[in-house]
Design an enzyme around this catalytic site. Sequence first.
Site, PDB file in Angstrom:
ATOM      1  N   LYS A 161       3.917   0.742   9.858  1.00 49.41           N
ATOM      2  CA  LYS A 161       4.064   1.955   9.057  1.00 49.41           C
ATOM      3  C   LYS A 161       3.467   3.163   9.772  1.00 49.41           C
ATOM      4  CE  LYS A 161       2.907   0.108   4.969  1.00 49.41           C
ATOM      5  NZ  LYS A 161       2.479   0.046   3.566  1.00 49.41           N
ATOM      6  N   ARG A 167       4.973 -12.723   9.630  1.00 50.22           N
ATOM      7  CA  ARG A 167       5.633 -11.466   9.311  1.00 50.22           C
ATOM      8  C   ARG A 167       6.922 -11.349  10.108  1.00 50.22           C
ATOM      9  NH1 ARG A 167       1.827  -7.652   9.007  1.00 50.22           N
ATOM     10  NH2 ARG A 167       3.179  -5.901   9.287  1.00 50.22           N
ATOM     11  N   GLU A 221       0.868  -1.163   0.000  1.00 46.22           N
ATOM     12  CA  GLU A 221       0.000   0.000   0.000  1.00 46.22           C
ATOM     13  C   GLU A 221       0.917   1.228   0.000  1.00 46.22           C
ATOM     14  OE1 GLU A 221      -2.813   0.182   3.245  1.00 46.22           O
ATOM     15  OE2 GLU A 221      -3.515   2.154   2.579  1.00 46.22           O
TER      16      GLU A 221
HETATM   17  P1  ATP Z   1       1.415  -1.868   7.988  1.00 48.13           P
HETATM   18  O1  ATP Z   1       0.387  -2.692   8.691  1.00 48.13           O
HETATM   19  O2  ATP Z   1       2.593  -1.500   8.815  1.00 48.13           O
HETATM   20  O3  ATP Z   1       0.837  -0.698   7.230  1.00 48.13           O
HETATM   21  P2  ATP Z   1       1.172  -3.584   5.792  1.00 48.13           P
HETATM   22  O4  ATP Z   1       1.288  -5.031   6.013  1.00 48.13           O
HETATM   23  O5  ATP Z   1      -0.202  -3.040   5.672  1.00 48.13           O
HETATM   24  O6  ATP Z   1       2.011  -2.822   6.875  1.00 48.13           O
HETATM   25  P3  ATP Z   1       1.615  -3.362   3.031  1.00 48.13           P
HETATM   26  O7  ATP Z   1       2.144  -2.213   2.284  1.00 48.13           O
HETATM   27  O8  ATP Z   1       0.189  -3.680   2.857  1.00 48.13           O
HETATM   28  O9  ATP Z   1       1.983  -3.124   4.544  1.00 48.13           O
HETATM   29  O10 ATP Z   1       2.495  -4.641   2.767  1.00 48.13           O
HETATM   30  C1  ATP Z   1       2.827  -5.118   1.502  1.00 48.13           C
HETATM   31  C2  ATP Z   1       3.228  -6.548   1.606  1.00 48.13           C
HETATM   32  O11 ATP Z   1       4.322  -6.683   2.485  1.00 48.13           O
HETATM   33  C3  ATP Z   1       2.095  -7.378   2.162  1.00 48.13           C
HETATM   34  O12 ATP Z   1       1.971  -8.538   1.381  1.00 48.13           O
HETATM   35  C4  ATP Z   1       2.519  -7.697   3.551  1.00 48.13           C
HETATM   36  O13 ATP Z   1       2.075  -8.951   3.911  1.00 48.13           O
HETATM   37  C5  ATP Z   1       4.045  -7.638   3.469  1.00 48.13           C
HETATM   38  N1  ATP Z   1       4.589  -7.223   4.756  1.00 48.13           N
HETATM   39  C6  ATP Z   1       4.327  -6.100   5.437  1.00 48.13           C
HETATM   40  N2  ATP Z   1       4.959  -6.087   6.617  1.00 48.13           N
HETATM   41  C7  ATP Z   1       5.659  -7.235   6.695  1.00 48.13           C
HETATM   42  C8  ATP Z   1       6.523  -7.827   7.673  1.00 48.13           C
HETATM   43  N3  ATP Z   1       6.810  -7.223   8.823  1.00 48.13           N
HETATM   44  N4  ATP Z   1       7.059  -9.033   7.399  1.00 48.13           N
HETATM   45  C9  ATP Z   1       6.799  -9.645   6.235  1.00 48.13           C
HETATM   46  N5  ATP Z   1       6.000  -9.162   5.286  1.00 48.13           N
HETATM   47  C10 ATP Z   1       5.432  -7.966   5.498  1.00 48.13           C
HETATM   48 MG    MG Z   2      -1.638  -3.532   4.185  1.00 51.02          MG
END
Ligand code: ATP
Ligand code: MG
Length: 569
Positions: free
Chosen positions: A279, A269, A45
């Site tokens: 984030k 994760r 995102e």
């Molecule tokens: P946040 O909740 O901090 O906003 P997010 O998971 O919503 O993070 P995205 O931009 O949606 O962030 O993530 C893109 C991809 O990266 C998704 O497929 C997510 O599963 C993966 N991802 C995000 N954070 C992690 C992590 N800590 N470890 C492994 N994969 C991750």
């Molecule tokens: Mg997300």
Amino acid sequence: MTTDNQSAETSEPEERSRNFIEQIVEADLAADTHQGRVHTRFPPEPNGYLHIGHAKSICLNFGIAKNYNGKCNLRFDDTNPAKEETEYVESIKQDVQWLGFDWDGIYFASDYFQQLYDYAIQLIQAGKAYVCSLSPEETREYRGGWDTVGEDSPYRERSVEENMDLFQRMKAGEFADGEHTLRAKIDMASPNMNMRDPAMYRIKHFHHHRTGDQWCIYPMYDFAHGICDSIEKITHSICTLEFEHHRPLYDWFLDELDIFRSRQYEFARLSMTHTLMSKRRLLELVQNNHVQGWDDPRMPTISGLRRRGYTPDAIRQFCSRIGVTKQNSTHDISWLEDALRAQLNKEAPRRAAVLRPLKVVIDNYEEGHVEMMEAVNNPEDPSAGTRQIPFTRELYIEQSDFMEDPPKKFFRLGPGREVRLRYGFFITCQEVIKDEEGNIVELRCTYDPETRGGQAPDGRKVRGTIHWVSAEHAVDAEVRLYDHLFETPDPNQVEEGKSYLDNLNPNSLEVLKNCKLEPSLGQARPGERFQFERLGYFCVDSEDSSETSPVFNRSVTLRDTWAKMQKKG
Ligand code: ATP
Ligand code: MG
């Protein structure tokens, strides 16, 4: 100098067994599930910068595509216009490429807004979706809890015609935010809360970074994500564990629409000690100036790690080493640091740098004389060769390499003591000069001309070898010493009334303004990495460094000093 521009192709991570997702892919290939096709995607995102957790997902998704002759898309999941910006899109593209990967297709969920809308209409017409006019609070009440079943919305049995009419008017902008939602008609009694008539669309009058004001209704993640996967014919849609309970919903939409069946798989994760991966929190740190930006070298962001001096290879090695499982766990940040150390130990040129200088004058060395000494560039890599460093009467050494009243085990310089200057001569301290306040400002020494290159012809030994820089030739520089952003291993663990911000490490940055570097470092270019002998690995800061006033960042110490410090208290 170490370079970044090597792709993931050139540095194969060490041999390891297949992780469970690779095993699934192999089983699918063996069963010919998708006619031999493997297609993954990385779906960030664009609401922040990528962090080391994303690197794990990137390595997994792009790695599978590479290893199984498949494809991987970069897809921006831009369904929430309130938080998304083009700046983030650009940084994400840069970070993925810097990590050594390239996408087969680049897409935006917003590319599919019309298609998603058409699918929503299809579900309304099939009696599988309805416009609900409960307020957000009412919706929560009707949904019930983990131990109670939900209650059907009073709007659940609206006719197809009424739903069509309302949904089209939602799209046309006739209603205010929150007035209506479009919901999937599934099961308000489901033990899985995600299946209790989840929202598919919400009204949000908000300018979108790509579609502008064309839309005022936006699809929800659960509705959009699987459909985007399906449109792109993604075979393996890999996400993190918290989406496990969303999988039935993911499948429900694809089944009801009867479109290409992508499959979702979940892995744990990444979380790591002494840092955060949310984030929202990282944004908070940036906005409230706890750090100097998304690329602050203390941040766990890819851009922060890059600026800190991390290599793409070290990050990939780290991701390979931690593996991919279904068990949530926290990795010690020293694993990441070790990966960098291991690479830079092999590749980084050695240089002399004095961070806290103390002047040494060699009284019996001819004034104005300059002798070039041969120094080894990298003992781990003979092909790196040697360089010449100037030796003169006035030098700088580290303040910590001298003690006026040294304890027994201190083998460096003290009054009347002799040490070896690396690649230079033996020197003996004859006199300690102090200022009016009693601070040591200079050491008067003598040298033994017979000890050039570090050996005494009479065979006498010295216990200590210290580094030095010629005062006349030294390059003045600023050096920034970075340490963990958070003092405690788990920043989120706080006492009542405190916040994670109370766990910030007050000593995470120390700026040294008066450092003295060997002359060759005057030519170092932004991003270039070195080992400063006896001190650690450093790189030229890519933002603030200039030819006239160089700035170096400490990427990592030579050893894991944190563990030791913690023990001492
Ligand atoms: P946040 O909740 O901090 O906003 P997010 O998971 O919503 O993070 P995205 O931009 O949606 O962030 O993530 C893109 C991809 O990266 C998704 O497929 C997510 O599963 C993966 N991802 C995000 N954070 C992690 C992590 N800590 N470890 C492994 N994969 C991750
Ligand atoms: Mg997300």
